[in-house]
Design a protein around this motif. Structure first.
Motif, PDB file in Angstrom:
ATOM      1  N   MET A 156      31.443  47.692  64.250  1.00  0.00           N
ATOM      2  CA  MET A 156      32.580  47.485  65.147  1.00  0.00           C
ATOM      3  C   MET A 156      33.886  47.374  64.355  1.00  0.00           C
ATOM      4  N   GLU A 157      33.820  46.747  63.186  1.00  0.00           N
ATOM      5  CA  GLU A 157      35.004  46.686  62.317  1.00  0.00           C
ATOM      6  C   GLU A 157      35.369  48.080  61.832  1.00  0.00           C
ATOM      7  N   TYR A 158      34.373  48.849  61.457  1.00  0.00           N
ATOM      8  CA  TYR A 158      34.590  50.239  61.027  1.00  0.00           C
ATOM      9  C   TYR A 158      35.271  51.037  62.138  1.00  0.00           C
ATOM     10  N   MET A 159      34.885  50.741  63.394  1.00  0.00           N
ATOM     11  CA  MET A 159      35.449  51.461  64.539  1.00  0.00           C
ATOM     12  C   MET A 159      36.812  50.898  64.967  1.00  0.00           C
ATOM     13  N   GLY A 160      37.263  49.802  64.323  1.00  0.00           N
ATOM     14  CA  GLY A 160      38.614  49.322  64.583  1.00  0.00           C
ATOM     15  C   GLY A 160      38.742  47.917  65.147  1.00  0.00           C
ATOM     16  N   MET A 161      37.634  47.236  65.416  1.00  0.00           N
ATOM     17  CA  MET A 161      37.735  45.864  65.931  1.00  0.00           C
ATOM     18  C   MET A 161      37.882  44.915  64.750  1.00  0.00           C
ATOM     19  N   ALA A 162      39.023  44.310  64.627  1.00  0.00           N
ATOM     20  CA  ALA A 162      39.291  43.421  63.499  1.00  0.00           C
ATOM     21  C   ALA A 162      38.433  42.158  63.570  1.00  0.00           C
ATOM     22  N   ASP A 163      37.870  41.771  62.439  1.00  0.00           N
ATOM     23  CA  ASP A 163      37.169  40.495  62.265  1.00  0.00           C
ATOM     24  C   ASP A 163      35.921  40.296  63.127  1.00  0.00           C
ATOM     25  N   ALA A 164      35.264  41.371  63.540  1.00  0.00           N
ATOM     26  CA  ALA A 164      34.066  41.237  64.373  1.00  0.00           C
ATOM     27  C   ALA A 164      32.997  40.401  63.676  1.00  0.00           C
ATOM     28  N   SER A 165      32.847  40.550  62.356  1.00  0.00           N
ATOM     29  CA  SER A 165      31.835  39.789  61.614  1.00  0.00           C
ATOM     30  C   SER A 165      32.118  38.295  61.634  1.00  0.00           C
ATOM     31  N   ALA A 166      33.373  37.923  61.599  1.00  0.00           N
ATOM     32  CA  ALA A 166      33.737  36.501  61.665  1.00  0.00           C
ATOM     33  C   ALA A 166      33.638  35.978  63.095  1.00  0.00           C
ATOM     34  N   ILE A 167      34.019  36.798  64.053  1.00  0.00           N
ATOM     35  CA  ILE A 167      34.017  36.371  65.460  1.00  0.00           C
ATOM     36  C   ILE A 167      32.596  36.050  65.930  1.00  0.00           C
ATOM     37  N   ILE A 168      31.609  36.872  65.549  1.00  0.00           N
ATOM     38  CA  ILE A 168      30.234  36.659  66.013  1.00  0.00           C
ATOM     39  C   ILE A 168      29.680  35.329  65.507  1.00  0.00           C
ATOM     40  N   ASN A 169      30.203  34.833  64.400  1.00  0.00           N
ATOM     41  CA  ASN A 169      29.742  33.555  63.848  1.00  0.00           C
ATOM     42  C   ASN A 169      30.670  32.388  64.191  1.00  0.00           C
ATOM     43  N   GLY A 170      31.700  32.661  64.993  1.00  0.00           N
ATOM     44  CA  GLY A 170      32.662  31.614  65.331  1.00  0.00           C
ATOM     45  C   GLY A 170      32.405  31.005  66.691  1.00  0.00           C
ATOM     46  N   ASP A 171      33.446  30.359  67.202  1.00  0.00           N
ATOM     47  CA  ASP A 171      33.358  29.717  68.509  1.00  0.00           C
ATOM     48  C   ASP A 171      33.267  30.766  69.613  1.00  0.00           C
ATOM     49  N   CYS A 172      32.731  30.336  70.750  1.00  0.00           N
ATOM     50  CA  CYS A 172      32.554  31.243  71.879  1.00  0.00           C
ATOM     51  C   CYS A 172      33.912  31.665  72.446  1.00  0.00           C
ATOM     52  N   CYS A 173      34.055  32.964  72.638  1.00  0.00           N
ATOM     53  CA  CYS A 173      35.250  33.524  73.250  1.00  0.00           C
ATOM     54  C   CYS A 173      34.852  34.871  73.851  1.00  0.00           C
ATOM     55  N   LEU A 174      35.755  35.512  74.546  1.00  0.00           N
ATOM     56  CA  LEU A 174      35.437  36.787  75.194  1.00  0.00           C
ATOM     57  C   LEU A 174      35.038  37.848  74.167  1.00  0.00           C
ATOM     58  N   ASP A 175      35.733  37.902  73.027  1.00  0.00           N
ATOM     59  CA  ASP A 175      35.375  38.876  71.982  1.00  0.00           C
ATOM     60  C   ASP A 175      33.961  38.628  71.471  1.00  0.00           C
ATOM     61  N   LYS A 176      33.578  37.375  71.312  1.00  0.00           N
ATOM     62  CA  LYS A 176      32.227  37.057  70.845  1.00  0.00           C
ATOM     63  C   LYS A 176      31.192  37.522  71.869  1.00  0.00           C
ATOM     64  N   LEU A 177      31.499  37.360  73.146  1.00  0.00           N
ATOM     65  CA  LEU A 177      30.589  37.829  74.194  1.00  0.00           C
ATOM     66  C   LEU A 177      30.387  39.339  74.103  1.00  0.00           C
ATOM     67  N   TRP A 178      31.470  40.089  73.915  1.00  0.00           N
ATOM     68  CA  TRP A 178      31.363  41.557  73.806  1.00  0.00           C
ATOM     69  C   TRP A 178      30.576  41.968  72.567  1.00  0.00           C
ATOM     70  N   ILE A 179      30.789  41.267  71.465  1.00  0.00           N
ATOM     71  CA  ILE A 179      30.057  41.580  70.234  1.00  0.00           C
ATOM     72  C   ILE A 179      28.575  41.251  70.421  1.00  0.00           C
ATOM     73  N   ALA A 180      28.276  40.102  71.011  1.00  0.00           N
ATOM     74  CA  ALA A 180      26.882  39.717  71.260  1.00  0.00           C
ATOM     75  C   ALA A 180      26.197  40.740  72.166  1.00  0.00           C
ATOM     76  N   LEU A 181      26.910  41.205  73.192  1.00  0.00           N
ATOM     77  CA  LEU A 181      26.362  42.238  74.079  1.00  0.00           C
ATOM     78  C   LEU A 181      26.110  43.531  73.298  1.00  0.00           C
ATOM     79  N   ALA A 182      27.048  43.915  72.443  1.00  0.00           N
ATOM     80  CA  ALA A 182      26.880  45.136  71.643  1.00  0.00           C
ATOM     81  C   ALA A 182      25.676  45.018  70.708  1.00  0.00           C
ATOM     82  N   VAL A 183      25.508  43.850  70.089  1.00  0.00           N
ATOM     83  CA  VAL A 183      24.354  43.628  69.203  1.00  0.00           C
ATOM     84  C   VAL A 183      23.069  43.725  70.015  1.00  0.00           C
ATOM     85  N   SER A 184      23.031  43.071  71.158  1.00  0.00           N
ATOM     86  CA  SER A 184      21.834  43.080  72.001  1.00  0.00           C
ATOM     87  C   SER A 184      21.477  44.488  72.469  1.00  0.00           C
ATOM     88  N   VAL A 185      22.449  45.209  72.991  1.00  0.00           N
ATOM     89  CA  VAL A 185      22.183  46.560  73.491  1.00  0.00           C
ATOM     90  C   VAL A 185      21.733  47.472  72.362  1.00  0.00           C
TER      91      VAL A 185
END
Length: 149
Positions: free
Chosen positions: A21-50
């Protein structure tokens, strides 16, 4: 062995998908997935799951079915651990209609995509435990559904 496979997949996909996701342009996706819950974390978690459940789950579920069948063929005994698995025989006799139309087309998108989205919102150290609990929960639901038929 199956548990180690799940753990490995969870590590690979939870680290790899945010990197992609970072390669595709989403900044800090690796940090967001390990951080506090937010909308970006939800989208990343969904992307990982799918991603994990689309690429890894069908292969894993088929291997799981093969090993279950082998254990049943050995009468549920410890002999199943030392008896070679007759892969060709088991694969050719699997109920592929059920595997495709129920296991792949229903349990993956309707149970595992949302369930593992929740899993990847959790801290690393509880993900595998939560996934194991989800497996038990799905087993109970399927057993109940089978008895209701």
């Amino acid at each position: 062995i199956l548990g180690m496979g799940i753990n490995m997949a969870m590590i690979v996909f939870s680290k790899g998908v945010p990197q992609f996701m970072e390669y595709m342009g989403m900044a800090d996706a690796s940090a967001i997935i390990n951080g506090d819950c937010c909308l970006d974390k939800l989208w990343i978690a969904l992307a990982v799951s799918v991603t994990m459940n689309t690429i890894f789950a069908p292969v894993f579920m088929t291997f799981h079915k093969i090993t279950d069948t082998h254990i049943l063929d050995c009468g549920g005994s410890l002999r199943s651990l030392i008896t070679p698995i007759p892969m060709a025989r088991i694969i050719t006799h699997l109920n592929w209609d059920t595997q495709w139309n129920f296991v792949f087309k229903k349990t993956i998108p309707f149970f595992w995509y949302p369930a593992h989205t929740i899993t990847f919102l959790l801290p690393d150290e509880v993900r595998v435990l939560f996934a194991a609990i989800l497996g038990v929960a799905l087993g109970v639901l399927l057993a109940i559904a089978a008895r209701m038929k």
